[in-house]
Design a protein around this motif. Structure first.
Motif, mmCIF file in Angstrom:
data_model
loop_
_atom_site.group_PDB
_atom_site.id
_atom_site.type_symbol
_atom_site.label_atom_id
_atom_site.label_comp_id
_atom_site.label_asym_id
_atom_site.label_seq_id
_atom_site.Cartn_x
_atom_site.Cartn_y
_atom_site.Cartn_z
ATOM 1 N N GLY A 138 -4.525 -3.556 -15.012
ATOM 2 C CA GLY A 138 -5.902 -3.829 -14.599
ATOM 3 C C GLY A 138 -6.748 -2.571 -14.538
ATOM 4 O O GLY A 138 -7.924 -2.576 -14.910
ATOM 5 N N ALA A 139 -6.135 -1.470 -14.070
ATOM 6 C CA ALA A 139 -6.874 -0.209 -14.010
ATOM 7 C C ALA A 139 -7.246 0.280 -15.402
ATOM 8 O O ALA A 139 -8.372 0.751 -15.626
ATOM 9 C CB ALA A 139 -6.034 0.846 -13.294
ATOM 10 N N ALA A 160 0.917 -4.989 -13.088
ATOM 11 C CA ALA A 160 -0.387 -5.656 -13.056
ATOM 12 C C ALA A 160 -1.492 -4.699 -12.622
ATOM 13 O O ALA A 160 -2.586 -4.679 -13.204
ATOM 14 C CB ALA A 160 -0.317 -6.853 -12.106
ATOM 15 N N GLY A 161 -1.221 -3.890 -11.601
ATOM 16 C CA GLY A 161 -2.235 -2.953 -11.130
ATOM 17 C C GLY A 161 -2.565 -1.893 -12.158
ATOM 18 O O GLY A 161 -3.743 -1.562 -12.369
ATOM 19 N N ALA A 167 -12.742 -5.282 -10.384
ATOM 20 C CA ALA A 167 -11.434 -5.127 -11.024
ATOM 21 C C ALA A 167 -10.731 -3.869 -10.538
ATOM 22 O O ALA A 167 -9.505 -3.861 -10.329
ATOM 23 C CB ALA A 167 -11.600 -5.097 -12.544
ATOM 24 N N GLY A 222 -10.670 -0.980 -14.971
ATOM 25 C CA GLY A 222 -10.926 -0.128 -13.818
ATOM 26 C C GLY A 222 -12.101 0.800 -13.976
ATOM 27 O O GLY A 222 -12.683 1.240 -12.972
ATOM 28 N N SER A 247 -7.174 -3.984 -8.638
ATOM 29 C CA SER A 247 -6.064 -3.201 -9.186
ATOM 30 C C SER A 247 -5.548 -2.191 -8.163
ATOM 31 O O SER A 247 -4.333 -1.980 -8.035
ATOM 32 C CB SER A 247 -6.511 -2.481 -10.458
ATOM 33 O OG SER A 247 -6.908 -3.409 -11.453
ATOM 34 N N THR A 259 1.253 6.017 -7.420
ATOM 35 C CA THR A 259 0.560 4.735 -7.601
ATOM 36 C C THR A 259 -0.215 4.353 -6.345
ATOM 37 O O THR A 259 -1.314 3.783 -6.436
ATOM 38 C CB THR A 259 1.568 3.621 -7.943
ATOM 39 O OG1 THR A 259 2.566 3.528 -6.914
ATOM 40 C CG2 THR A 259 2.250 3.896 -9.271
ATOM 41 N N GLY A 266 -4.113 3.829 -6.283
ATOM 42 C CA GLY A 266 -4.678 2.574 -5.804
ATOM 43 C C GLY A 266 -5.752 2.788 -4.749
ATOM 44 O O GLY A 266 -6.797 2.126 -4.762
#
Length: 362
Positions: free
Chosen positions: A294-295, A290-291, A305, A299, A309, A225, A229
């Protein structure tokens, strides 16, 4: 209160009726008023199970000191070492994939971030060791049974490969050597991302040692992750496809491994849910979900965004590493996380031995 005293002339001052009544309630034959033997009655009560009148002992030690010595590792150094190593290792794997699929901006960004992260990770480790020569001294021997020794050699092999991959990509020279360095860093990357979990689980700290089955998966998912990110935050939207997939994979792996570990550990999982560690682990879970969401949702369409994310995923990975670290310290400070599991293992071993075949049986 009894005022009897024992002296050289015998017992003085005793109160009548205070003597122990051995066999009280039994007749000449040793039977009670129902015709039952006292011994049989006591045995029958024992079979039903006796109720303990003495409460469980409190888990204390001499002078209030914990059973285990608290790790002397500094949180910022070692938890940061965990996080940065994971970001570097997983980033090299994602960089190799981005280069192979024609995503040069993502590949370059991840190569640079991996070099920066492994440099900072090594610096944090050396700072915690106290003197730089201690790191060099660990390279004098190679001990396959020591996670620290293996990790030191692993870092020494990975860091030059990651450095060559980044420098040659930015300089645009020696492309063949650069591709070979990228491939080498990608091959070593998973081990760099996960070996710190083995290092922690190899200690006697209950929250780390008892979680030795799941902790490498937690660290691997967290590292994935983090790399996803970084890719989302540094890459154009057109190249974000692999980063989105990696974000979902890492989020599922990390969250599932944490839940499985907490379920299996039982009471030893309490430090992961309480105090500072509990707050960090809950924050990590929220930021990871959440990340990743959002991706997936925006994304690939919105640069903003994708960046937000990506920042959430990076923060989630850092919270996981710091949460695991502080959970380990909390479990080492409280004697019950050492004593209770030991008692349970002894009881289970005794029960298994009692229910097994008799001694000498074929």
């Amino acid at each position: 209160m009894s005022t009897s005293n024992v002296g050289k002339d015998g017992i003085t001052g005793e109160r009548p009726g205070r003597e122990a009544q051995v066999g009280a309630g039994l007749d000449d034959r040793g039977l009670d008023d129902r015709g039952r033997g006292g011994g049989a009655r006591r045995r029958r009560r024992g079979r039903r199970g006796e109720q303990l009148m003495v409460p469980e002992a409190e888990f204390t030690s001499y002078y209030g000191r914990p059973v285990l010595n608290r790790p002397t590792w500094q949180p910022l150094d070692i938890a940061g070492y965990f996080f940065l190593g994971g970001l570097a290792g997983a980033g090299s794997v994602l960089a190799a994939g981005a280069q192979a699929t024609g995503r040069p901006v993502m590949a370059r960004a991840l190569k640079i971030s991996s070099l920066t992260a492994i440099s900072a990770s090594t610096a944090a480790l050396i700072h915690d060791l106290g003197r730089p020569e201690r790191f060099v001294n660990m390279l004098r021997v190679f001990r396959p049974t020591s996670p620290m020794s293996v990790g030191t050699w692993l870092l020494s092999a990975y860091a030059p490969a990651a450095g060559a991959a980044a420098v040659l990509d930015v300089g645009g020279r020696l492309p063949r050597i650069g591709r070979a360095a990228t491939a080498g860093a990608a091959l070593l990357g998973p081990a760099v991302a996960a070996y710190t979990a083995v290092l922690a689980a190899n200690t006697a700290v209950p929250a780390w040692h008892d979680g030795h089955r799941e902790l490498p998966f937690v660290f691997t998912g967290s590292a994935t992750t983090a790399a996803a990110g970084m890719a989302l935050a540094a890459s154009p939207v057109a190249e974000n496809g692999p980063a989105v997939s990696a974000a979902v994979f890492g989020a599922v792996l990390e969250t599932g491994a944490v839940k499985l570990m907490e379920h299996r550990l039982g009471m030893v999982a309490e430090p992961y849910r309480q105090g500072r560690a509990g707050r960090l682990m809950r924050l990590a879970e929220g930021l990871t979900v959440a990340g990743a969401a959002g991706a997936v949702l925006a994304g690939r369409r919105s640069r903003t965004a994708a960046a937000v994310s990506g920042a959430a995923l990076l923060a989630a990975s850092a919270c996981t590493r710091f949460g695991v670290f502080h959970a380990g310290l909390a479990s080492a400070d409280d004697p019950k996380y050492t004593v209770v599991p030991q008692r349970e293992r002894l009881r289970k071993a005794a029960a298994d031995a009692a229910g097994g075949p008799p001694a000498g049986a074929p």
